[in-house]
Design an enzyme around this catalytic site. Structure first.
Site, PDB file in Angstrom:
ATOM      1  N   GLY A  60       0.776  -1.240   0.000  1.00 25.36           N
ATOM      2  CA  GLY A  60       0.000   0.000   0.000  1.00 25.36           C
ATOM      3  C   GLY A  60       0.810   1.295   0.000  1.00 25.36           C
ATOM      4  O   GLY A  60       0.237   2.374   0.132  1.00 25.36           O
ATOM      5  N   TRP A  62       2.341   2.973  -2.418  1.00 26.68           N
ATOM      6  CA  TRP A  62       1.993   3.927  -3.485  1.00 26.68           C
ATOM      7  C   TRP A  62       0.630   4.568  -3.218  1.00 26.68           C
ATOM      8  O   TRP A  62       0.452   5.765  -3.442  1.00 26.68           O
ATOM      9  CB  TRP A  62       1.995   3.228  -4.853  1.00 26.68           C
ATOM     10  CG  TRP A  62       3.366   3.073  -5.440  1.00 26.68           C
ATOM     11  CD1 TRP A  62       4.551   3.068  -4.767  1.00 26.68           C
ATOM     12  CD2 TRP A  62       3.693   2.919  -6.828  1.00 26.68           C
ATOM     13  NE1 TRP A  62       5.596   2.905  -5.648  1.00 26.68           N
ATOM     14  CE2 TRP A  62       5.090   2.809  -6.913  1.00 26.68           C
ATOM     15  CE3 TRP A  62       2.942   2.830  -7.991  1.00 26.68           C
ATOM     16  CZ2 TRP A  62       5.762   2.641  -8.130  1.00 26.68           C
ATOM     17  CZ3 TRP A  62       3.601   2.667  -9.202  1.00 26.68           C
ATOM     18  CH2 TRP A  62       4.999   2.580  -9.276  1.00 26.68           C
ATOM     19  N   ASP A  79      -5.199  -5.543  -6.074  1.00 28.84           N
ATOM     20  CA  ASP A  79      -4.095  -6.505  -5.910  1.00 28.84           C
ATOM     21  C   ASP A  79      -4.684  -7.908  -5.812  1.00 28.84           C
ATOM     22  O   ASP A  79      -5.826  -8.096  -5.394  1.00 28.84           O
ATOM     23  CB  ASP A  79      -3.261  -6.199  -4.652  1.00 28.84           C
ATOM     24  CG  ASP A  79      -1.861  -6.805  -4.733  1.00 28.84           C
ATOM     25  OD1 ASP A  79      -0.886  -6.040  -4.909  1.00 28.84           O
ATOM     26  OD2 ASP A  79      -1.723  -8.056  -4.635  1.00 28.84           O
ATOM     27  N   ASP A  95      -7.175 -10.539  -9.707  1.00 30.36           N
ATOM     28  CA  ASP A  95      -6.042 -10.761 -10.618  1.00 30.36           C
ATOM     29  C   ASP A  95      -6.277  -9.863 -11.830  1.00 30.36           C
ATOM     30  O   ASP A  95      -7.320  -9.984 -12.485  1.00 30.36           O
ATOM     31  CB  ASP A  95      -6.061 -12.246 -11.022  1.00 30.36           C
ATOM     32  CG  ASP A  95      -4.941 -12.616 -11.974  1.00 30.36           C
ATOM     33  OD1 ASP A  95      -4.324 -11.709 -12.564  1.00 30.36           O
ATOM     34  OD2 ASP A  95      -4.697 -13.833 -12.121  1.00 30.36           O
ATOM     35  N   ASP A 119       2.776  -1.094 -10.212  1.00 34.31           N
ATOM     36  CA  ASP A 119       4.067  -1.534  -9.653  1.00 34.31           C
ATOM     37  C   ASP A 119       4.051  -3.064  -9.560  1.00 34.31           C
ATOM     38  O   ASP A 119       4.775  -3.657  -8.782  1.00 34.31           O
ATOM     39  CB  ASP A 119       4.228  -0.904  -8.262  1.00 34.31           C
ATOM     40  CG  ASP A 119       5.664  -0.897  -7.772  1.00 34.31           C
ATOM     41  OD1 ASP A 119       6.585  -0.957  -8.607  1.00 34.31           O
ATOM     42  OD2 ASP A 119       5.874  -0.821  -6.550  1.00 34.31           O
ATOM     43  N   LYS A 159       6.054  -0.270 -13.767  1.00 33.02           N
ATOM     44  CA  LYS A 159       7.354  -0.916 -13.582  1.00 33.02           C
ATOM     45  C   LYS A 159       7.563  -1.931 -14.713  1.00 33.02           C
ATOM     46  O   LYS A 159       6.621  -2.585 -15.162  1.00 33.02           O
ATOM     47  CB  LYS A 159       7.318  -1.682 -12.252  1.00 33.02           C
ATOM     48  CG  LYS A 159       8.657  -2.282 -11.851  1.00 33.02           C
ATOM     49  CD  LYS A 159       8.548  -3.609 -11.147  1.00 33.02           C
ATOM     50  CE  LYS A 159       7.865  -3.656  -9.829  1.00 33.02           C
ATOM     51  NZ  LYS A 159       8.674  -3.113  -8.736  1.00 33.02           N
TER      52      LYS A 159
HETATM   53  C1  SAM Z   1       6.205  -4.710  -5.640  1.00 29.61           C
HETATM   54  S1  SAM Z   1       4.602  -5.055  -5.043  1.00 29.61           S
HETATM   55  C2  SAM Z   1       3.821  -3.474  -5.139  1.00 29.61           C
HETATM   56  C3  SAM Z   1       4.261  -2.526  -4.053  1.00 29.61           C
HETATM   57  C4  SAM Z   1       3.341  -1.323  -3.926  1.00 29.61           C
HETATM   58  N1  SAM Z   1       3.484  -0.429  -5.062  1.00 29.61           N
HETATM   59  C5  SAM Z   1       3.631  -0.547  -2.682  1.00 29.61           C
HETATM   60  O1  SAM Z   1       4.173   0.564  -2.772  1.00 29.61           O
HETATM   61  O2  SAM Z   1       3.278  -1.031  -1.605  1.00 29.61           O
HETATM   62  C6  SAM Z   1       3.887  -5.932  -6.387  1.00 29.61           C
HETATM   63  C7  SAM Z   1       2.457  -6.393  -6.152  1.00 29.61           C
HETATM   64  O3  SAM Z   1       1.924  -6.919  -7.384  1.00 29.61           O
HETATM   65  C8  SAM Z   1       0.916  -7.861  -7.001  1.00 29.61           C
HETATM   66  N2  SAM Z   1       0.537  -8.718  -8.145  1.00 29.61           N
HETATM   67  C9  SAM Z   1       1.293  -9.668  -8.763  1.00 29.61           C
HETATM   68  N3  SAM Z   1       0.597 -10.270  -9.756  1.00 29.61           N
HETATM   69  C10 SAM Z   1      -0.635  -9.680  -9.762  1.00 29.61           C
HETATM   70  C11 SAM Z   1      -1.797  -9.861 -10.564  1.00 29.61           C
HETATM   71  N4  SAM Z   1      -1.826 -10.779 -11.543  1.00 29.61           N
HETATM   72  N5  SAM Z   1      -2.891  -9.101 -10.321  1.00 29.61           N
HETATM   73  C12 SAM Z   1      -2.867  -8.186  -9.298  1.00 29.61           C
HETATM   74  N6  SAM Z   1      -1.789  -7.959  -8.508  1.00 29.61           N
HETATM   75  C13 SAM Z   1      -0.690  -8.693  -8.726  1.00 29.61           C
HETATM   76  C14 SAM Z   1       1.579  -8.633  -5.873  1.00 29.61           C
HETATM   77  O4  SAM Z   1       0.602  -9.313  -5.109  1.00 29.61           O
HETATM   78  C15 SAM Z   1       2.300  -7.507  -5.115  1.00 29.61           C
HETATM   79  O5  SAM Z   1       1.544  -7.077  -4.030  1.00 29.61           O
END
Ligand code: SAM
Length: 206
Positions: A60, A62, A79, A95, A119, A159
Site C-alpha cells: 500500500g 503507493w 491486488d 487478478d 508496480d 514498472k
Molecule cells: C512490488 S509489489 C507493489 C508494491 C506497492 N506499489 C507498494 O508501494 O506497496 C507488487 C504487487 O503486485 C501484485 N501482483 C502480482 N501479480 C498480480 C496480478 N496478476 N494481479 C494483481 N496484482 C498482482 C503482488 O501481489 C504484489 O503485491
C-alpha cells in the site's frame, strides 16, 4: 544453508538501506513509496483532483503517497492479495489478468481514470530471466487495461524490467500513447533491472 545465508544478506541489506529506514520513519508500508514520490516529482502527473488506479497495490505504499496528494479525486487500488485498509482508498482483490476485471474497474467510479500506476511484479522464482518475462507480461496486461480505462490525456506509469521483453513493451507503448519515456528513480536499487515507463495521452481510436 544457502537459503539461510541469502536471507541473512537480505536482512542486512534492509537494515543498511536508507529508504527502508525512511519508510519506517515516515509510516510508509513499503520503500517503493519513495519511487512514486520521485516519479511524480519528475513527471508531475498526480494532483489534488486526480482519479487514480493503483495496480499491484499491496502492501500500500503507493496508495499512501497518492492519498497524501489527492484531496478531491478518488483512488482505487487492486491486488491479487488482500490489502490492509487505507482510509479513502477503495480496494478490489483481483487478478488483473482476469478478463472480468476490466468492467469492475471501468464502472467503479462511473468516470474514466486520469492516472493508472502499476508496480506489479510477478512472484520471484529465482530465475531472473523468467521473472523479468513474467513481470513483462503483467506490464502488458496493465497497459491493455490502462488504455481502456484512461481518459484521452491520461497517464500510465508502470514498472518493467530491462531484458528481452523491454523493447516489445516500449514499442507497444509508443503505438498506444503519444508521449513515452523511461526513468529509473534513485530509490530503485542500483543492482535491480527495474525501470519505470511513463506514458501520456492515449490514442483512443487505435
Ligand atoms: C512490488 S509489489 C507493489 C508494491 C506497492 N506499489 C507498494 O508501494 O506497496 C507488487 C504487487 O503486485 C501484485 N501482483 C502480482 N501479480 C498480480 C496480478 N496478476 N494481479 C494483481 N496484482 C498482482 C503482488 O501481489 C504484489 O503485491
Amino acid at each position: 544453508m544457502k537459503k539461510n545465508i541469502s536471507s541473512k544478506n537480505w536482512i542486512k541489506k534492509q537494515h543498511s538501506d536508507f529508504y527502508v529506514r525512511e519508510s519506517k520513519a515516515k509510516g510508509y508500508r513499503s520503500r517503493s513509496a519513495f519511487k512514486l514520490i520521485e516519479l511524480n516529482k519528475k513527471f508531475g502527473f498526480i494532483n489534488k483532483n486526480t482519479i487514480l488506479l493503483d495496480l499491484g497495490s499491496c502492501p500500500g505504499g503507493w496508495s499512501q503517497v497518492a492519498k497524501k496528494i489527492i484531496k478531491n479525486g478518488k483512488i482505487l487500488a487492486v491486488d491479487i492479495k488482500e490489502m490492509e485498509k487505507i482510509d479513502k482508498v477503495e480496494f478490489i482483490k483481483a487478478d488483473i489478468e482476469n478478463k472480468d476485471i476490466f468492467k469492475k474497474i471501468y464502472f467503479y467510479f462511473e468516470k474514466e481514470f486520469d492516472v493508472v500506476i502499476s508496480d506489479i511484479a510477478a512472484n520471484t522464482t529465482g530465475n531472473k530471466n523468467l521473472d523479468s518475462y513474467k513481470t513483462g507480461d503483467l506490464c502488458m496486461a496493465s497497459m491493455n487495461l490502462a488504455k481502456n480505462v484512461l481518459q484521452v490525456n491520461g497517464v500510465f506509469l508502470s514498472k518493467l524490467f530491462m531484458g528481452s521483453v523491454f523493447k516489445e513493451i516500449y514499442e507497444k507503448a509508443k503505438k498506444h500513447f503519444k508521449f513515452v519515456r523511461t526513468y529509473k528513480p534513485q530509490s530503485s536499487r542500483k543492482e535491480s533491472k527495474e525501470i519505470y515507463i511513463y506514458c501520456k495521452g492515449v490514442y483512443k481510436n487505435f
